[in-house]
Design a protein around this motif. Structure first.
Motif, mmCIF file in Angstrom:
data_model
loop_
_atom_site.group_PDB
_atom_site.id
_atom_site.type_symbol
_atom_site.label_atom_id
_atom_site.label_comp_id
_atom_site.label_asym_id
_atom_site.label_seq_id
_atom_site.Cartn_x
_atom_site.Cartn_y
_atom_site.Cartn_z
ATOM 1 N N GLN A 91 -10.443 -5.994 -6.600
ATOM 2 C CA GLN A 91 -9.722 -5.134 -5.670
ATOM 3 C C GLN A 91 -8.259 -5.540 -5.540
ATOM 4 O O GLN A 91 -7.951 -6.720 -5.412
ATOM 5 N N LYS A 92 -7.406 -4.534 -5.563
ATOM 6 C CA LYS A 92 -5.987 -4.778 -5.335
ATOM 7 C C LYS A 92 -5.697 -4.874 -3.851
ATOM 8 O O LYS A 92 -4.833 -5.631 -3.416
ATOM 9 N N ASP A 109 -9.758 2.083 -3.780
ATOM 10 C CA ASP A 109 -9.631 0.894 -4.614
ATOM 11 C C ASP A 109 -10.919 0.077 -4.630
ATOM 12 O O ASP A 109 -11.355 -0.383 -5.691
ATOM 13 N N ASP A 141 -5.317 3.291 0.209
ATOM 14 C CA ASP A 141 -5.724 2.540 -0.978
ATOM 15 C C ASP A 141 -6.343 3.440 -2.035
ATOM 16 O O ASP A 141 -7.052 2.974 -2.928
ATOM 17 N N TYR A 146 -6.627 6.172 -5.237
ATOM 18 C CA TYR A 146 -6.034 6.599 -6.494
ATOM 19 C C TYR A 146 -6.356 8.081 -6.644
ATOM 20 O O TYR A 146 -7.464 8.511 -6.330
ATOM 21 N N ARG A 162 0.831 -1.196 0.000
ATOM 22 C CA ARG A 162 0.000 0.000 0.000
ATOM 23 C C ARG A 162 0.873 1.258 0.000
ATOM 24 O O ARG A 162 0.570 2.238 -0.682
ATOM 25 N N HIS A 207 2.252 1.859 -3.389
ATOM 26 C CA HIS A 207 1.181 2.365 -4.245
ATOM 27 C C HIS A 207 0.980 3.868 -4.028
ATOM 28 O O HIS A 207 0.926 4.643 -4.989
ATOM 29 N N TYR A 234 -12.590 -0.419 -8.203
ATOM 30 C CA TYR A 234 -12.517 -1.786 -8.733
ATOM 31 C C TYR A 234 -13.225 -2.760 -7.776
ATOM 32 O O TYR A 234 -12.572 -3.596 -7.142
#
Length: 262
Positions: free
Chosen positions: A211-212, A203, A94, A96, A19, A22, A207
């Protein structure tokens, strides 16, 4: 005019390397500074609660991880007060970021003086119409007129933080987003504003089927698997009759919450 830098903090477990990598990449894409804030863990929850003068034994059926999440956010609020920060942007690890995030997360000069709480993420596809809207950098900033939960990304002024810290005193511990964007929205001192297009998205919202990063928050589980309430035949009939009208109103009158990616 001098630009006052925004202080961006990302709440993250010290051990969450994936994480953290990311988030580092997300902020680096737009050359924006940020700091990690080590999340509270269940093992240290009672010590942190004592420092914050909170009773975590009094809560609304939360798991130890959810209590730790609540304390992580509140302890970061307290840090902002201790360090005399005028504004703070808070993220979970998490998210973006949108391609316009740097226009808002690099400085605080764009924030109107009467705005103290800004929700900068998207959870719902649509919301009730925003009130008293202002256009800033081709984004709409308006007062929320309905509950819009989620605490993946938001901005607080020092005045808002002091108000929130006072608001949670002597109340049962609750999910942080429920406190901010439901309870405080309903009866808090300051209005809550929404920026649209949003600056970030989690996330699990972007998604949902791929999910990532997995999440273990109970409120999402409860949303996914709600307790079914048996309705009478008459109430079912009324529901089906008004359904198309509700859908039409939702489509026409509720503004869409958008996100701009590169």
């Amino acid at each position: 005019m001098s630009l006052d830098k925004m202080k961006n903090y990302v709440i993250s477990l010290a051990t969450a390397q994936n994480r953290r990598e990311h988030i580092t990449q997300e902020f680096a894409k737009q050359n924006m500074p940020f700091d990690f804030f080590d999340a509270v863990i269940p093992k240290t929850s009672f010590d942190m609660a004592n420092k914050l003068n909170l009773d975590i034994n009094h809560h609304n059926d939360l798991s130890p991880n959810e209590i730790s999440c609540f304390l992580s956010h509140v302890s970061l609020w307290q840090k902002a007060i201790d360090e005399n920060l005028d504004y703070i942007a808070i993220f979970e690890d998490d998210v973006y970021l949108s391609n316009t995030a740097n226009q808002f997360l690099s400085n605080t000069n764009w924030i109107p003086s009467d705005v103290h709480i800004i929700k900068i993420e998207k959870i719902n596809e649509k919301i009730n119409k925003l009130k008293n809207t202002k256009m800033i950098n081709k984004h709409q900033l308006g007062k929320l007129s309905c509950v819009h939960i989620g605490a993946g990304g938001y901005i607080l002024s020092s005045k808002a933080i002091k108000s929130l810290l006072n608001f949670i005193k002597n109340k049962p511990i609750e999910h942080i987003d429920q406190i901010l964007f439901r309870d405080y929205f309903t009866s808090g001192e300051y209005d809550i504003w929404q920026i649209n297009p949003v600056l970030c998205i989690q996330d699990c919202i972007l998604y949902p089927d791929n999910q990532k990063f997995q999440t273990y928050l109970q409120w999402r589980e409860k949303i996914d698997k709600p307790n079914k309430i048996k309705l009478s035949f008459f109430r079912k009939l009324i529901r089906e009759v008004i359904r198309p009208f509700k859908q039409l109103c939702f489509k026409i009158f509720y503004p869409k919450i958008t996100l701009v990616f590169k």
